[in-house]
Design a protein around this motif. Structure first.
Motif, mmCIF file in Angstrom:
data_model
loop_
_atom_site.group_PDB
_atom_site.id
_atom_site.type_symbol
_atom_site.label_atom_id
_atom_site.label_comp_id
_atom_site.label_asym_id
_atom_site.label_seq_id
_atom_site.Cartn_x
_atom_site.Cartn_y
_atom_site.Cartn_z
ATOM 1 N N GLU A 165 0.827 -1.203 0.000
ATOM 2 C CA GLU A 165 0.000 0.000 0.000
ATOM 3 C C GLU A 165 0.864 1.258 0.000
ATOM 4 O O GLU A 165 0.581 2.228 -0.720
ATOM 5 C CB GLU A 165 -0.930 -0.001 1.216
ATOM 6 N N ILE A 168 2.466 1.655 -3.605
ATOM 7 C CA ILE A 168 1.613 2.147 -4.688
ATOM 8 C C ILE A 168 1.154 3.578 -4.398
ATOM 9 O O ILE A 168 1.092 4.409 -5.305
ATOM 10 C CB ILE A 168 0.418 1.207 -4.956
ATOM 11 N N THR A 170 2.779 5.821 -2.853
ATOM 12 C CA THR A 170 3.901 6.734 -3.042
ATOM 13 C C THR A 170 4.200 6.899 -4.526
ATOM 14 O O THR A 170 4.414 8.001 -5.014
ATOM 15 C CB THR A 170 5.161 6.200 -2.325
ATOM 16 N N PHE A 171 4.166 5.783 -5.254
ATOM 17 C CA PHE A 171 4.522 5.830 -6.673
ATOM 18 C C PHE A 171 3.411 6.445 -7.517
ATOM 19 O O PHE A 171 3.661 7.279 -8.379
ATOM 20 C CB PHE A 171 4.836 4.414 -7.171
ATOM 21 N N ASP A 172 2.173 6.033 -7.275
ATOM 22 C CA ASP A 172 1.078 6.468 -8.130
ATOM 23 C C ASP A 172 -0.195 6.659 -7.293
ATOM 24 O O ASP A 172 -1.067 5.794 -7.281
ATOM 25 C CB ASP A 172 0.848 5.407 -9.222
ATOM 26 N N ALA A 174 -2.818 8.379 -7.639
ATOM 27 C CA ALA A 174 -4.104 8.365 -8.338
ATOM 28 C C ALA A 174 -4.586 6.926 -8.537
ATOM 29 O O ALA A 174 -5.741 6.610 -8.260
ATOM 30 C CB ALA A 174 -3.983 9.073 -9.684
ATOM 31 N N LEU A 175 -3.685 6.041 -8.975
ATOM 32 C CA LEU A 175 -4.089 4.649 -9.157
ATOM 33 C C LEU A 175 -4.437 4.026 -7.806
ATOM 34 O O LEU A 175 -5.409 3.284 -7.695
ATOM 35 C CB LEU A 175 -2.983 3.836 -9.841
ATOM 36 N N ALA A 177 -5.706 5.423 -5.260
ATOM 37 C CA ALA A 177 -7.049 5.863 -4.885
ATOM 38 C C ALA A 177 -8.096 5.143 -5.725
ATOM 39 O O ALA A 177 -9.115 4.680 -5.209
ATOM 40 C CB ALA A 177 -7.175 7.375 -5.067
ATOM 41 N N ALA A 178 -7.845 5.005 -7.029
ATOM 42 C CA ALA A 178 -8.811 4.357 -7.913
ATOM 43 C C ALA A 178 -9.010 2.894 -7.522
ATOM 44 O O ALA A 178 -10.091 2.347 -7.665
ATOM 45 C CB ALA A 178 -8.352 4.461 -9.366
ATOM 46 N N LEU A 179 -7.943 2.254 -7.006
ATOM 47 C CA LEU A 179 -8.046 0.848 -6.618
ATOM 48 C C LEU A 179 -8.623 0.680 -5.219
ATOM 49 O O LEU A 179 -8.835 -0.433 -4.757
ATOM 50 C CB LEU A 179 -6.668 0.182 -6.680
ATOM 51 N N GLY A 180 -8.835 1.795 -4.523
ATOM 52 C CA GLY A 180 -9.464 1.704 -3.211
ATOM 53 C C GLY A 180 -8.513 1.763 -2.028
ATOM 54 O O GLY A 180 -8.913 1.527 -0.901
ATOM 55 N N PHE A 181 -7.219 2.060 -2.284
ATOM 56 C CA PHE A 181 -6.283 2.250 -1.174
ATOM 57 C C PHE A 181 -6.207 3.739 -0.882
ATOM 58 O O PHE A 181 -5.447 4.456 -1.538
ATOM 59 C CB PHE A 181 -4.897 1.718 -1.521
ATOM 60 N N SER A 182 -6.967 4.189 0.078
ATOM 61 C CA SER A 182 -7.054 5.621 0.327
ATOM 62 C C SER A 182 -5.683 6.233 0.620
ATOM 63 O O SER A 182 -5.087 5.970 1.666
ATOM 64 C CB SER A 182 -7.972 5.886 1.513
#
Lengths: 370, 258
Positions: A165, A168, A170-172, A174-175, A177-182
């Motif tokens: 978590e 992802i 840190t790296f991206d 936006a993705l 958030a889109a995948l549901g990891f606030s």
């Protein structure tokens, strides 16, 4: 080395490693300066909590300090989001405000206890062994060592559980958030962790030097490798190394342990900056000079090929001639010729006259075609 | 599982994406004004419009990444939050830090994180899928490469592979052709076409107007408001484009049917 020395050394290592781990994500998220802000403003939490419980070793102090750290992050972000100030200015506005309130409160109301300004700024790792943890008359060792080990455990646990978590988000973001990891939730959880770490380290090395331990080892590790797990491991290693060098440096110079540790962290970073295999200045300069010679070798081969068999072949193939014709310094020309000879691209006839070998001629032709 | 697939429970095809009265504003400045848009399942759609038309914002609003001032979005008839697993997202290449210390394969595996949920780590299965996706975009050789060493086109293909492993029904892509060479562009078009042929819905923010009729079968023309949307042959007209772009109409082919 006395038992006390050993305890201080051990504590120094634990503090450094505890700081170096979350430091990696601070650096990757471009939030290095936030650690400075947090390490200062937590003092306000400590002071206020002290007024409530009147006990400097009460766990409530850690909780209050961590809360102030998170508050600092929230204030900085609110200011920044108002779009009236930039992020660096927002940091510089928030933490001195909180820190100065704390300093004033200490000076006015807490002068009698050992919460004094020097200790706040530089820490008191050397005194840590005098505050023991005793259970039923048994001496278990310095309290701060246990506190720090607990924080280290929390850091390692958090990073192990939420490694994916954190990576992802840190790296991206936006993705993530889109995948549901606030990313917001992760951000605040992580900043709480940094705050708790700063509280623990604060006690040992003071508010100014925490930032050195949180930023220098990860920054050095980042230069040495390009995989996140290795960055984390190296960062912890560099932190521990800084603690060891720092401790013995302080011993040798009879200086402040905290100051010496931070300097050591700086030196470790400097070494990585200069010597890191791929990104260090020295290997890079070497690589560049090697590439320069490689390129020059090809130029030499093409030059020889162009004049091969021609009327001026003999003249053009003299080593001394290269200096004026290709505008090379004599030492450089000599280096290029030696390199070409070593690789078997040219041979020498009568000492000074160069001749292309078959592989040399082949490479020259291929270079011209590409 | 009822109502979750491209076809609703009642057997009638549902809209893959339905945008209703969507208004998004940054402060008081509207970026999208009252957008109504229906994306039927199985289309390969381009979103075009001038700079600042709100194309990226539309994608982000569909994904719930920006909060609308008004209106709502449905994905196969339900809010995005309930349909996350059906949607894959390819952000703009420039939106991430390519110096991040990680490998190509690692980035592609991130596409599986959503299916894994919190805490669970990717394992062999995720690795396999990531390698398969890399194969589809022709990057197998670079699996272990540090991402900072990639060219622009390779970065774009890594992002595409990352979306492919999500195994979604809808693919939302923000300028997948930005900064890629002609060869990569063809390779990406091929993958997108294959997705469409497999019954997937693909929506791309797209810049080069001249390739729209060739690559896409559906288009939405946007400039803060929706100018037009529908089959490319019907909506991709000079009049519509002129409405969106004003006088500065770039690259309009003379052969565009009007």
């Amino acid at each position: 080395m006395t038992a006390i020395d050993l305890e201080v050394q051990l504590l120094a290592i634990v503090v450094a490693v505890t700081c170096a781990l979350p430091g990696v994500f601070l650096v990757l998220r471009r939030m290095a300066l936030m650690s400075d802000a947090i390490s200062h403003s937590i003092l306000l939490g400590i002071v206020l909590a002290f007024f409530v419980v009147e006990d400097l070793t009460h766990p409530f102090l850690v909780v209050a300090a961590a809360a102030t750290g998170v508050l600092t992050v929230a204030l900085v972000e609110a200011l920044y989001r108002s779009r009236r100030v930039k992020e660096d200015a927002a940091i510089a506005l928030v933490f001195p405000a909180l820190f100065s309130i704390a300093v004033i409160l200490i000076a006015r109301h807490a002068g009698g206890v050992h919460l004094d300004v020097d200790a706040v700024i530089l820490g008191e790792i050397a005194f840590a062994p005098f505050r023991r943890w005793e259970v039923a008359g048994f001496d278990l060792g310095p309290r701060s060592l246990y506190l720090m080990l607990a924080i280290l455990l929390v850091n390692v646990g958090f990073l192990l559980l939420f490694y994916k978590e954190m990576k992802i988000s840190t790296f991206d973001p936006a993705l993530a958030a889109a995948l549901g990891f606030s990313p917001v939730l992760l951000h605040y959880a992580f900043m709480s962790l940094v705050s708790v770490t700063a509280v623990g380290a604060f006690d040992a090395v003071g508010s100014i030097l925490v930032v050195a331990l949180m930023v220098a080892p990860p920054a050095a590790a980042y230069l040495c490798t390009d995989r996140l797990p290795r960055v984390l491991a190296l960062s912890a290693g560099f932190g521990a190394l800084s603690a060891v060098i720092g401790f013995w440096g302080a011993w040798a110079m009879d200086a402040s342990i905290a100051g010496s540790m931070a300097s050591a962290a700086g030196v470790v970073f400097l070494l990585a900056f200069l010597l890191a295999p791929d990104r260090g200045l020295v290997p890079q300069a070497r690589r560049r000079s090697r590439q320069k010679v490689e390129f020059a070798v090809r130029m030499l081969l093409i030059h020889l090929l162009n004049h091969e068999g021609g009327p001026k072949a003999r003249e053009e193939s003299q080593v001394v001639h290269l200096e004026e014709h290709l505008r090379w310094q004599p030492e450089f020309a000599e280096r290029v010729v030696r390199s070409a000879e070593k690789k078997g691209f040219v041979g020498r006839k009568r000492g000074e006259e160069l001749r292309l070998t078959d592989p040399g001629r082949h490479l020259a032709r291929r270079t011209m075609l590409s | 599982m009822r109502d979750r697939g491209p076809n609703g429970g009642d057997g009638e095809p549902r809209a893959a994406i339905e945008v209703n009265d969507l208004t998004v504003a940054y402060r008081d400045q509207p970026v999208l004004w009252d957008i109504d848009l229906t994306v039927p399942p199985g289309v390969l759609m381009a979103i075009v419009g001038p700079n600042g038309a709100g194309k990226t914002t539309l994608i982000k609003a569909i994904l719930g990444l920006v909060k609308p001032a008004a209106g709502h979005v449905l994905v196969f008839g339900r809010p995005y939050l309930e349909q996350r697993s059906l949607v894959a997202y390819v952000p703009q290449r420039g939106s991430v830090d390519w110096d991040f210390p990680t490998s190509v394969l690692d980035v592609v595996m991130m596409g599986r994180y959503g299916a894994l949920g919190w805490i669970r780590r990717p394992g062999r299965e995720e690795r396999e899928r990531a390698l398969n996706a890399l194969d589809m975009v022709d990057l197998t050789d670079l699996a272990d490469r540090q991402i900072s060493q990639l060219s622009g086109g390779q970065q774009q293909r890594v992002f595409l592979a990352r979306a492919l492993v999500q195994d979604a029904s809808i693919y939302l892509m923000d300028e997948p052709f930005q900064g890629v060479d002609a060869k990569t562009e063809r390779a990406i078009v091929e993958v997108l076409t294959r997705l469409k042929d497999g019954g997937h819905t693909v929506v791309c923010v797209h810049h080069a107007l001249q390739t729209v009729p060739e690559y896409f079968d559906w288009a939405a023309i946007l400039n803060v408001r929706r100018i037009a949307s529908g089959p490319v042959g019907e909506v991709f007209t000079e009049d519509n484009l002129r409405l969106a772009y004003g006088g500065r109409l770039p690259f309009l082919r003379s052969g565009t049917e009007g």
